[in-house]
Design a protein around this motif. Structure first.
Motif, PDB file in Angstrom:
ATOM      1  N   VAL A   1     -33.762 -85.173  38.053  1.00 15.52           N
ATOM      2  CA  VAL A   1     -32.791 -85.685  37.907  1.00 15.52           C
ATOM      3  C   VAL A   1     -32.693 -86.637  39.357  1.00 15.52           C
ATOM      4  O   VAL A   1     -32.070 -87.466  39.898  1.00 15.52           O
ATOM      5  CB  VAL A   1     -31.333 -84.233  37.961  1.00 15.52           C
ATOM      6  CG1 VAL A   1     -30.067 -84.808  38.719  1.00 15.52           C
ATOM      7  CG2 VAL A   1     -31.423 -83.736  36.264  1.00 15.52           C
ATOM      8  N   ARG A   2     -33.455 -85.690  40.934  1.00 17.14           N
ATOM      9  CA  ARG A   2     -33.139 -86.122  41.543  1.00 17.14           C
ATOM     10  C   ARG A   2     -33.855 -87.840  41.856  1.00 17.14           C
ATOM     11  O   ARG A   2     -32.858 -89.184  42.793  1.00 17.14           O
ATOM     12  CB  ARG A   2     -33.559 -85.294  42.678  1.00 17.14           C
ATOM     13  CG  ARG A   2     -32.708 -83.833  42.667  1.00 17.14           C
ATOM     14  CD  ARG A   2     -33.413 -83.012  44.143  1.00 17.14           C
ATOM     15  NE  ARG A   2     -34.753 -82.767  43.802  1.00 17.14           N
ATOM     16  CZ  ARG A   2     -34.743 -81.138  43.188  1.00 17.14           C
ATOM     17  NH1 ARG A   2     -33.774 -80.820  43.403  1.00 17.14           N
ATOM     18  NH2 ARG A   2     -35.987 -81.652  43.133  1.00 17.14           N
ATOM     19  N   ALA A   3     -34.715 -87.208  40.732  1.00 11.34           N
ATOM     20  CA  ALA A   3     -35.399 -89.178  41.452  1.00 11.34           C
ATOM     21  C   ALA A   3     -34.401 -90.463  40.570  1.00 11.34           C
ATOM     22  O   ALA A   3     -34.810 -91.004  40.784  1.00 11.34           O
ATOM     23  CB  ALA A   3     -36.456 -88.683  40.750  1.00 11.34           C
ATOM     24  N   TYR A   4     -33.688 -89.724  39.573  1.00 14.95           N
ATOM     25  CA  TYR A   4     -32.818 -90.691  38.629  1.00 14.95           C
ATOM     26  C   TYR A   4     -32.004 -90.990  39.205  1.00 14.95           C
ATOM     27  O   TYR A   4     -31.721 -92.095  39.295  1.00 14.95           O
ATOM     28  CB  TYR A   4     -32.466 -90.357  37.505  1.00 14.95           C
ATOM     29  CG  TYR A   4     -32.306 -90.002  36.386  1.00 14.95           C
ATOM     30  CD1 TYR A   4     -32.339 -91.751  35.582  1.00 14.95           C
ATOM     31  CD2 TYR A   4     -30.377 -90.676  35.949  1.00 14.95           C
ATOM     32  CE1 TYR A   4     -32.382 -92.480  35.382  1.00 14.95           C
ATOM     33  CE2 TYR A   4     -30.013 -91.734  35.532  1.00 14.95           C
ATOM     34  CZ  TYR A   4     -30.673 -92.592  34.676  1.00 14.95           C
ATOM     35  OH  TYR A   4     -29.772 -93.728  33.896  1.00 14.95           O
ATOM     36  N   ARG A   5     -30.962 -90.152  41.079  1.00 17.34           N
ATOM     37  CA  ARG A   5     -29.836 -90.622  41.136  1.00 17.34           C
ATOM     38  C   ARG A   5     -30.812 -91.552  42.105  1.00 17.34           C
ATOM     39  O   ARG A   5     -29.884 -92.999  42.718  1.00 17.34           O
ATOM     40  CB  ARG A   5     -30.122 -89.801  42.191  1.00 17.34           C
ATOM     41  CG  ARG A   5     -29.072 -89.146  41.688  1.00 17.34           C
ATOM     42  CD  ARG A   5     -28.005 -87.948  41.820  1.00 17.34           C
ATOM     43  NE  ARG A   5     -28.949 -86.846  43.057  1.00 17.34           N
ATOM     44  CZ  ARG A   5     -29.121 -85.638  42.553  1.00 17.34           C
ATOM     45  NH1 ARG A   5     -27.911 -85.356  41.118  1.00 17.34           N
ATOM     46  NH2 ARG A   5     -29.753 -84.690  43.922  1.00 17.34           N
ATOM     47  N   HIS A   6     -31.665 -92.213  42.894  1.00 23.39           N
ATOM     48  CA  HIS A   6     -32.757 -92.852  42.872  1.00 23.39           C
ATOM     49  C   HIS A   6     -33.132 -94.171  42.902  1.00 23.39           C
ATOM     50  O   HIS A   6     -32.353 -95.043  43.123  1.00 23.39           O
ATOM     51  CB  HIS A   6     -34.491 -91.859  44.148  1.00 23.39           C
ATOM     52  CG  HIS A   6     -33.909 -91.184  45.183  1.00 23.39           C
ATOM     53  ND1 HIS A   6     -32.986 -91.705  46.669  1.00 23.39           N
ATOM     54  CD2 HIS A   6     -34.366 -89.978  45.665  1.00 23.39           C
ATOM     55  CE1 HIS A   6     -33.925 -90.433  47.048  1.00 23.39           C
ATOM     56  NE2 HIS A   6     -33.903 -89.598  46.198  1.00 23.39           N
TER      57      HIS A   6
END
Length: 227
Positions: free
Chosen positions: A119-124
């Motif tokens: 999820v953190r990577a997807y926001r980036h």
């Protein structure tokens, strides 16, 4: 304990599905595209899937993955659109990879850990879809039991075995050539007159042109005698 790496294959609001998060060994070798090629779409209610994966450079590993529908909470913005430009809901495939052995059903805690980093990577990724580059995931200890199995010989091992077998065959052929008598060898000439047999003169045949047939003559000297 076996090490695992979170993985993420996702589509953006404009960009199609591609690898977003991958293990460091795939990012370093630039073979992370194998994740997008190998993971198949699942529904959010489908059970997790475990598959073997082989990169183009021969590196083999396994991936356990599931599907997740993106929520506004994931994006930390209640007003952020959670659909793509065609109105389809945003959904991604997440999970974890490991290199040693085989595993059965993945433990939920491992999938939760992988989802958090995904999820953190997807926001980036959503912040700059066109300019985004693949992120290397952080290693974490797996709780999923992994059964280590003996791996088959790789291409390099098979190549070394072929070279060794060819070398042994060449050595064997060379040894046989050295040990077997050569058909063209001749016996050494005798040089001691006291021991050597006298030379034998070669036989000569009389040419047929010198052989004269004598016809017996009769009393008259004209031909065979008459009775």
């Amino acid at each position: 304990m076996t090490a695992g790496w979170p993985v993420l294959v996702a589509a953006g609001r404009r960009r199609d599905y591609s690898t977003v998060l991958a293990p460091g060994f795939l990012v370093a070798a630039r073979t992370y595209g194998v994740l997008a090629d190998s993971l198949r779409m699942l529904g959010p209610d489908d059970p997790p899937r475990v598959i073997p994966v082989a990169a183009v450079d021969g590196v083999r590993f396994h991936v356990a993955y599931a599907a997740h529908d993106v929520t506004a909470e994931d994006l930390h913005s209640p007003d952020a659109p959670i659909r793509d430009e065609h109105g389809r809901p945003l959904r991604f495939l997440y999970g974890f990879a490991w290199r040693e052995g085989e595993a059965g059903e993945p433990v939920g805690a491992d999938l939760e850990a992988a989802l958090g980093e995904a999820v953190r990577a997807y926001r980036h990724f959503l912040a700059d879809e066109e300019g985004f580059t693949v992120l290397a995931s952080r290693q974490f200890p797996l709780r999923t039991p992994v059964r280590v199995v003996a791996s088959a010989a790789g291409p390099a091992s098979r190549g070394r075995a072929v070279v060794a077998a060819a070398g042994a065959l060449i050595a064997m052929i060379t040894l046989l050539v050295l040990l077997l008598p050569h058909g063209g060898d001749k016996a050494p000439a005798c040089t001691d007159p006291a021991v050597c047999p006298p030379p034998t003169a070669p036989s000569r045949s009389i040419p047929s042109v010198y052989v004269t047939q004598v016809t017996p003559r009769g009393p008259t000297g004209i031909g065979p005698g008459r009775l």
